[in-house]
Motif scaffolding. Structure first.
Motif: not given
Length: 214
Positions: A138-143, A149-156, A192-201
């Motif tokens: 179990v992992s509870r990290g993140g934000h 949209a696209g966060m799951g694709d980034t994880l993949s 802050g909030y309102g992240l898009i997938a490229s912010d995470v990558s």
């Protein structure tokens, strides 16, 4: 949304793009040219996803299945080096239940999914649950800003990259979920909030170093 693959290199020059319009021909060509180290599939494939996923799973190489490849027809086709990455709605469809049943007990849902699909299951949500044949993590990290949209694709993509480097599916699932979550935390600390997938990558390199040193 990019409607023309010709525009992709202009927007993201580091991506190499090849269009396959006939999967009956493309899949044997891909297989015969030398199997890749890992594959991520399902995103945007539509009705072709089941055919493509069944063929790729038969190659018995490290594989991440997401989005349209998360289909009940593929139940039991998993192998030890594949990763299934449903969100609660997709998990509910695979299990034939309503979404609240999944979110009420994600650990039980992940166990059931792993038994149904085989391989390793990464059940996304809060928390993220990784279930393999003999482990449950179990992992509870993140934000919360990562709910876009696209966060799951980034994880993949992260999971496929780890598989390609030789990690076993269960280990790649645990490490990939944590790496993706930490990248989201770093992105949120700046934007802050309102992240898009490229912010995470964009933060994956810093997240990798941060976790390595922690």
């Amino acid at each position: 949304m990019v409607h023309s693959l010709a525009a992709v290199p202009l927007i993201t020059p580091e991506l190499m793009v090849q269009r396959h319009t006939n999967w009956d021909r493309a899949l044997p060509e891909l297989r015969d040219s030398g199997l890749p180290d890992a594959v991520a599939l399902g995103m945007g494939l539509g009705p072709q996803a089941v055919q493509v996923a069944r063929e790729v799973l038969a190659w018995d190489i490290p594989t991440v299945l997401d989005a349209d490849a998360l289909h009940p027809e593929l139940a039991g086709h998993g192998h030890p080096q594949c990763l299934w990455t449903p969100h609660p709605g997709e998990a509910a469809r695979l299990l034939g239940v309503r979404t609240p049943e999944v979110t009420r007990d994600p650990l039980a849902a992940a166990r059931r999914l792993q038994g149904l699909l085989g391989g390793t299951v990464v059940l996304k949500g809060g928390p993220n649950v990784v279930a393999s044949a003999d482990t449950l993590s179990v992992s509870r990290g993140g934000h919360p800003g990562m709910a876009s949209a696209g966060m799951g694709d980034t994880l993949s993509g992260v999971l496929a990259a780890l598989l390609a480097q030789g990690l076993r599916a269960a280990c790649a699932g645990v490490a990939g979920v944590r790496l993706h979550a930490r990248a989201g935390e770093l992105a949120a600390s700046v934007r802050g909030y309102g992240l898009i997938a490229s912010d995470v990558s964009d933060e994956l390199g810093a997240a990798w170093l941060d976790l390595k040193l922690s």
